[in-house]
Every structure is written in structure tokens, then in C-alpha cells.
Scaffold this active site. Structure first.
Site, PDB file in Angstrom:
ATOM      1  N   ARG A 120      31.859   6.293  27.213  1.00 28.99           N
ATOM      2  CA  ARG A 120      32.777   6.099  26.132  1.00 28.99           C
ATOM      3  C   ARG A 120      32.043   5.128  24.948  1.00 28.99           C
ATOM      4  NH1 ARG A 120      36.476   5.524  30.134  1.00 28.99           N
ATOM      5  NH2 ARG A 120      37.527   7.236  30.556  1.00 28.99           N
ATOM      6  N   LYS A 142      24.946   8.739  11.836  1.00 23.88           N
ATOM      7  CA  LYS A 142      25.135   9.969  12.247  1.00 23.88           C
ATOM      8  C   LYS A 142      24.061  10.223  13.333  1.00 23.88           C
ATOM      9  CE  LYS A 142      26.194  12.491   7.628  1.00 23.88           C
ATOM     10  NZ  LYS A 142      25.581  13.580   6.893  1.00 23.88           N
ATOM     11  N   GLU A 184      11.838  11.826   1.375  1.00 28.50           N
ATOM     12  CA  GLU A 184      13.345  11.327   1.447  1.00 28.50           C
ATOM     13  C   GLU A 184      13.183   9.942   0.669  1.00 28.50           C
ATOM     14  OE1 GLU A 184      15.753  12.965   2.576  1.00 28.50           O
ATOM     15  OE2 GLU A 184      15.334  14.130   4.082  1.00 28.50           O
ATOM     16  N   LYS A 226      20.649   3.788   0.531  1.00 30.03           N
ATOM     17  CA  LYS A 226      21.322   4.620   1.400  1.00 30.03           C
ATOM     18  C   LYS A 226      22.624   3.974   1.979  1.00 30.03           C
ATOM     19  CE  LYS A 226      21.701   8.026   4.966  1.00 30.03           C
ATOM     20  NZ  LYS A 226      20.792   8.820   6.176  1.00 30.03           N
ATOM     21  N   GLU A 236      31.292  10.725   4.854  1.00 28.64           N
ATOM     22  CA  GLU A 236      30.875  11.858   4.035  1.00 28.64           C
ATOM     23  C   GLU A 236      32.252  12.640   3.582  1.00 28.64           C
ATOM     24  OE1 GLU A 236      27.215  13.859   4.665  1.00 28.64           O
ATOM     25  OE2 GLU A 236      27.793  15.560   3.395  1.00 28.64           O
ATOM     26  N   ARG A 240      29.013  10.502  -0.263  1.00 26.62           N
ATOM     27  CA  ARG A 240      27.786  10.543   0.564  1.00 26.62           C
ATOM     28  C   ARG A 240      27.036  11.625   0.324  1.00 26.62           C
ATOM     29  NH1 ARG A 240      27.052   8.340   6.793  1.00 26.62           N
ATOM     30  NH2 ARG A 240      25.295   9.210   6.985  1.00 26.62           N
ATOM     31  N   ASN A 244      22.704  14.387  -0.165  1.00 28.05           N
ATOM     32  CA  ASN A 244      21.774  15.675   0.042  1.00 28.05           C
ATOM     33  C   ASN A 244      21.166  16.347  -1.283  1.00 28.05           C
ATOM     34  OD1 ASN A 244      22.860  15.778   2.587  1.00 28.05           O
ATOM     35  ND2 ASN A 244      24.759  16.261   2.192  1.00 28.05           N
ATOM     36  N   HIS A 247      18.979  19.330  -0.656  1.00 29.19           N
ATOM     37  CA  HIS A 247      19.036  19.877   0.550  1.00 29.19           C
ATOM     38  C   HIS A 247      19.623  21.113   0.788  1.00 29.19           C
ATOM     39  CE1 HIS A 247      17.779  15.863   1.709  1.00 29.19           C
ATOM     40  NE2 HIS A 247      17.954  16.048   3.157  1.00 29.19           N
ATOM     41  N   HIS A 251      17.855  23.479   3.194  1.00 28.69           N
ATOM     42  CA  HIS A 251      18.133  24.051   4.344  1.00 28.69           C
ATOM     43  C   HIS A 251      18.165  25.556   4.505  1.00 28.69           C
ATOM     44  CE1 HIS A 251      21.068  20.534   4.793  1.00 28.69           C
ATOM     45  NE2 HIS A 251      19.978  20.181   5.461  1.00 28.69           N
ATOM     46  N   HIS A 264      11.111  19.284   7.478  1.00 29.08           N
ATOM     47  CA  HIS A 264      12.318  19.061   6.791  1.00 29.08           C
ATOM     48  C   HIS A 264      11.882  18.582   5.338  1.00 29.08           C
ATOM     49  CE1 HIS A 264      16.332  17.859   5.710  1.00 29.08           C
ATOM     50  NE2 HIS A 264      15.847  16.742   5.353  1.00 29.08           N
TER      51      HIS A 264
HETATM   52  N1  NAD Z   1      21.045  11.101  11.485  1.00 27.54           N
HETATM   53  C1  NAD Z   1      20.560  11.278  10.233  1.00 27.54           C
HETATM   54  O1  NAD Z   1      21.306  10.990   9.415  1.00 27.54           O
HETATM   55  C2  NAD Z   1      19.450  11.994  10.123  1.00 27.54           C
HETATM   56  C3  NAD Z   1      18.829  12.026   8.802  1.00 27.54           C
HETATM   57  C4  NAD Z   1      17.649  12.960   8.637  1.00 27.54           C
HETATM   58  C5  NAD Z   1      17.219  13.576   9.541  1.00 27.54           C
HETATM   59  N2  NAD Z   1      17.592  13.571  10.800  1.00 27.54           N
HETATM   60  C6  NAD Z   1      16.954  14.114  11.907  1.00 27.54           C
HETATM   61  O2  NAD Z   1      15.835  13.704  12.191  1.00 27.54           O
HETATM   62  C7  NAD Z   1      14.969  14.635  12.833  1.00 27.54           C
HETATM   63  C8  NAD Z   1      13.497  14.663  12.371  1.00 27.54           C
HETATM   64  O3  NAD Z   1      13.108  13.089  12.287  1.00 27.54           O
HETATM   65  P1  NAD Z   1      11.536  12.791  12.362  1.00 27.54           P
HETATM   66  O4  NAD Z   1      10.991  13.791  11.014  1.00 27.54           O
HETATM   67  O5  NAD Z   1      11.290  11.628  12.499  1.00 27.54           O
HETATM   68  O6  NAD Z   1      10.726  13.996  13.421  1.00 27.54           O
HETATM   69  P2  NAD Z   1      10.542  13.695  14.917  1.00 27.54           P
HETATM   70  O7  NAD Z   1      11.321  12.595  15.547  1.00 27.54           O
HETATM   71  O8  NAD Z   1      10.041  14.868  15.521  1.00 27.54           O
HETATM   72  O9  NAD Z   1       8.907  12.959  14.706  1.00 27.54           O
HETATM   73  C9  NAD Z   1       7.946  13.720  14.133  1.00 27.54           C
HETATM   74  C10 NAD Z   1       6.751  13.725  15.145  1.00 27.54           C
HETATM   75  O10 NAD Z   1       5.994  12.523  15.173  1.00 27.54           O
HETATM   76  C11 NAD Z   1       5.830  11.840  16.388  1.00 27.54           C
HETATM   77  N3  NAD Z   1       5.883  10.433  16.253  1.00 27.54           N
HETATM   78  C12 NAD Z   1       6.894   9.787  16.133  1.00 27.54           C
HETATM   79  N4  NAD Z   1       6.546   8.386  16.093  1.00 27.54           N
HETATM   80  C13 NAD Z   1       5.222   8.427  15.872  1.00 27.54           C
HETATM   81  C14 NAD Z   1       4.276   7.368  15.603  1.00 27.54           C
HETATM   82  N5  NAD Z   1       4.547   6.293  15.200  1.00 27.54           N
HETATM   83  N6  NAD Z   1       2.911   7.865  15.824  1.00 27.54           N
HETATM   84  C15 NAD Z   1       2.474   9.286  15.889  1.00 27.54           C
HETATM   85  N7  NAD Z   1       3.667  10.148  16.202  1.00 27.54           N
HETATM   86  C16 NAD Z   1       4.766   9.795  16.181  1.00 27.54           C
HETATM   87  C17 NAD Z   1       6.947  12.440  16.947  1.00 27.54           C
HETATM   88  O11 NAD Z   1       7.010  12.548  18.629  1.00 27.54           O
HETATM   89  C18 NAD Z   1       7.084  14.146  16.310  1.00 27.54           C
HETATM   90  O12 NAD Z   1       6.059  14.698  17.050  1.00 27.54           O
HETATM   91  C19 NAD Z   1      15.549  16.076  12.667  1.00 27.54           C
HETATM   92  O13 NAD Z   1      16.310  16.351  13.899  1.00 27.54           O
HETATM   93  C20 NAD Z   1      16.770  15.536  11.762  1.00 27.54           C
HETATM   94  O14 NAD Z   1      17.971  16.333  12.058  1.00 27.54           O
HETATM   95  C21 NAD Z   1      18.848  12.769  10.984  1.00 27.54           C
HETATM   96 ZN    ZN Z   2      16.961  15.035   4.742  1.00 22.56          ZN
END
Ligand code: NAD
Ligand code: ZN
Length: 366
Positions: A120, A142, A184, A226, A236, A240, A244, A247, A251, A264
Site C-alpha cells: 500500500r 506520475k 523537454e 514543471k 492534470e 498541467r 504537453n 506532444h 504521440h 520520445h
Molecule cells: N513520469 C513522467 O512524468 C514521465 C515523463 C516523461 C517520460 N516518462 C517516461 O520516461 C521513459 C523514458 O525515459 P528515458 O528517456 O530516461 O529512457 P530510459 O530510461 O529508457 O533511458 C534511456 C537509455 O539510457 C540508459 N541510461 C540511463 N542512464 C544512463 C547513463 N547515465 N549513462 C548511460 N546510459 C544510461 C538507459 O538504460 C536506456 O537504455 C518513458 O517510459 C516515458 O513514458 C515519464
Molecule cells: Zn515528453
């Protein structure tokens, strides 16, 4: 080191930003009592940073249960989550055992959701190691995993106790991932703060080159902006949604091309140019502002138009199924000036088609 606060009443928490702060034991002891934590990370990040985090935690008299998942967006799903629960139960982690996410947005989203529902809810700390995670996914609470029928479909709002963002970890990030994170950052400038947009325009080369001081400021200002929006509208229901910007188009690109082909941030970059073109067509900004958006994105080494394989009609199909569809109509985030994003109902297919085509034409002319 710099610290900012995300103001969310009793869920308020700090974000610490610096270069080399991953090793600072006092940052962990400030938020976690002596004892045990579960660190969730992945096979790429573990060899780079897990030992350093383990040692920093040990310095605060905190033992770490290590849970290493596979790399990549496809691991952000139910079975991986279940394996995290297996490991937590196996190690007898209880309601007081914090979960620490060490990695990018994928690890952060999955570990955050695990923290939200395990027994929980257990305390949660984020140690984001991608620029995207530091400027975006670690702020705002999120958390989610994907469902075969849709991205981020299973999740929760769950705020961490603290975020520790060490920009020095970005040195090992593939340059393409760094640039995707910059999309971003650029979004925060153009959507929310003209002065920040101008600072990015003057600093983009340093950012692309991974200059630590520039990155610290970019992460800090992005988090502040942010956090302000999130504090106004945590779940949101309105405001909020300006986060986007770009976006709705992005998407469509990501789904249309198949996840993984376009990062992304790359899709967001092209989407922001289209959204700027659309804003001009809706009479909100002039062509000069569209050029500013396009120019900065190009200088960041990011795409300024969508993939040639995706005709406007495909965007419409894809947008129709996008979860941001509000009462059957797509909402767009448009620019009413640099630094001022506004929410608008669908301005109509003709204008959207023109915006997509205009972005493609300008890119082709280059
Ligand atoms: N929660 C939210 O508000 C929110 C907002 C935007 C995106 N997201 C989510 O975030 C995700 C994308 O995140 P991301 O872009 O960080 O991708 P990711 O976590 O896949 O990281 C990208 C790549 O870099 C590698 N990596 C991470 N840190 C590293 C480092 N310091 N050195 C070398 N390699 C490294 C990872 O293993 C991966 O291969 C998506 O799933 C998306 O939906 C969430
Ligand atoms: Zn984004």
C-alpha cells in the site's frame, strides 16, 4: 549543489541538483533513516553507478537490496513489476523499506509505481540518470507501466521523498539520448518562460556538449517550471496539460512509427515545430516565432519535421485514439507567444494538415 522544493503541501519534497552528488551520503541520510533500502536499476546503469550509490548509502548506514531489471521501454510492464515484487518479498522488505530508483524514466516510472502499490505504498527516492528523467519524469509524481494496448495505462500519482539529480551521470549517456532530453528542456522554455527560452538559445551548444554548469541550470530551471505547474494542478485536470506542448503530434509519430524508432524527445521536437506552425495559423504568433522554435530545435540536433513515411491523414487517425482526446475532440497546446502555452480545442483538420505539411516543407528546403 542546488536544491529546489516541489510545493505539494504534505507531499512537498526537494530536488537536489549538482555534479558529483551521487556520492554524497548526507543527501540520503537526510531523507532515509539508517537501515535498508531496495535499489531498482537496470543492466545498463548498474555497472556504471550502482556500486557508487551502494557506497554512498553505506556511508549513511543504509544497506541496499539490489534489484536489476532489463534495459528498455519494453521492460516497463506487468511481468517486470511482478519480478520487482518477488525480489522485495524475497528480501523481506516491509512498509518502512524505501525504494530507490536509479536510472532513466523507464526505471523511475516502474520503480515509482512499485513504491506506490507495494504494501500500500512505501517511501520512494529518485536518482535519475538521464536528462529526460532529471528534467521531466522525476518531477510531478506520475508513475506507470505500459499495457499492451497503450503506453502508461496502468499507474498512480505518487510523489517521492526526494530527488537526487547528478548531472555528472549524463556524461555516459548516448549523445542521442542527451539531445532527446534537451527537447523537454526546450519545451519548458517555449511553453512556460520566455527568459528561460532565451537562455537556452544562448546556451544550446554548451548543453549539447554536456557542459556541467549549463546542465545544472537547465535541470534546475526545468524542475522549477514543471514543479510550479504541477503544484497548481497535481492531477492534470487543466493547467498541467500545457506541459504537453508538442506532444499531441509526438504521440502520433511515436505510435505511427512503432515505439523505439523515434525517441520520445525527437518526436516532441518535431511536434513542437508543428504546434508552432499551428499556433501561427491560428493567429496566435508570427512566422518569426515559428522560426525561433525551428532554429533552436535544429541547433540541438533534433528533427524539425515528422517522418516522411507519415502522411497527415495518418496523424488524424492516430490522434483520434490518443488518450488526450477530450470528449471526442483533440486538444492542442498552442503558443500564444514565446514562453506562453495555451490550451485550445481542435482548430480543425485543414489547419492541422497545413501545420504538418509546413514543417515538412521547411525541413526539406534546408
Ligand atoms: N513520469 C513522467 O512524468 C514521465 C515523463 C516523461 C517520460 N516518462 C517516461 O520516461 C521513459 C523514458 O525515459 P528515458 O528517456 O530516461 O529512457 P530510459 O530510461 O529508457 O533511458 C534511456 C537509455 O539510457 C540508459 N541510461 C540511463 N542512464 C544512463 C547513463 N547515465 N549513462 C548511460 N546510459 C544510461 C538507459 O538504460 C536506456 O537504455 C518513458 O517510459 C516515458 O513514458 C515519464
Ligand atoms: Zn515528453
Amino acid at each position: 549543489m542546488q536544491s529546489i522544493r516541489v510545493e505539494l503541501g504534505e507531499r512537498a519534497y526537494p530536488i537536489h541538483i549538482g555534479a558529483g552528488i551521487l556520492d554524497d551520503s548526507s543527501l540520503y541520510s537526510a531523507h532515509i533513516g539508517a537501515g535498508r533500502v531496495a535499489v531498482v536499476t537496470n543492466t545498463v546503469v548498474a555497472p556504471l553507478y550502482l556500486e557508487r550509490l551502494r557506497r554512498a548509502l553505506a556511508g549513511a548506514k543504509i544497506d541496499a537490496v539490489e534489484i536489476v531489471i532489463a534495459d528498455g521501454e519494453q521492460t516497463k510492464e506487468w511481468h517486470t513489476l511482478d519480478r520487482v515484487f518477488d525480489a522485495l518479498l524475497e528480501a523481506r522488505c516491509d512498509r518502512q523499506t524505501p525504494i530507490v530508483a536509479l536510472g532513466g524514466g523507464v526505471v523511475g516510472d516502474l520503480a515509482g509505481f512499485a513504491a506506490a502499490v507495494y504494501q500500500r505504498g512505501v517511501p520512494f527516492v529518485q536518482v535519475p540518470t538521464t536528462l529526460l528523467a532529471q528534467v521531466d519524469s522525476s518531477v510531478g509524481g506520475k508513475t506507470a507501466i505500459n499495457h499492451p494496448r497503450g503506453k502508461n495505462m496502468i499507474g498512480a500519482f505518487y510523489q517521492p521523498l526526494a530527488v537526487v539529480s547528478d548531472v555528472a551521470t549524463l556524461a555516459t549517456l548516448p549523445p542521442r539520448e542527451l539531445r532527446a532530453g534537451l527537447a523537454e528542456v526546450i519545451k519548458h522554455g517555449f511553453a512556460l518562460d520566455r527568459t528561460f527560452a532565451e537562455w537556452i538559445e544562448g546556451s544550446i551548444e554548451r548543453l549539447v556538449a554536456g557542459d556541467a554548469e549549463a546542465l545544472i541550470y537547465a535541470v534546475r530551471r526545468s524542475c522549477e517550471l514543471k514543479a510550479e505547474v504541477v503544484a497548481e494542478d497535481e492531477r492534470e485536470s487543466g493547467r498541467r496539460a500545457v506541459l504537453n506542448f508538442g506532444h499531441t503530434f509526438a504521440h502520433a509519430i511515436e505510435t505511427g512509427m512503432g515505439y523505439g524508432k523515434w525517441l520520445h524527445g525527437e518526436a516532441v521536437a518535431a511536434g513542437m515545430v508543428m504546434a508552432a506552425e499551428l499556433s501561427a495559423r491560428a493567429g496566435l504568433i508570427g512566422e518569426d516565432d515559428v522560426q525561433r522554435v525551428r532554429k533552436l530545435i535544429a541547433r540541438a540536433g533534433l528533427p524539425v519535421a515528422g517522418p516522411g513515411a507519415l502522411p497527415p491523414e495518418r496523424y488524424f487517425e492516430l490522434m483520434a485514439v490518443d488518450k488526450k482526446v477530450a470528449h471526442g475532440r483533440v486538444r492542442f497546446v498552442l503558443l500564444d507567444g514565446v514562453g506562453r502555452a495555451v490550451l485550445r480545442a481542435d482548430p480543425g483538420k485543414q489547419m492541422v494538415r497545413e501545420a504538418i505539411t509546413a514543417a515538412a516543407a521547411a525541413a526539406a528546403a534546408h
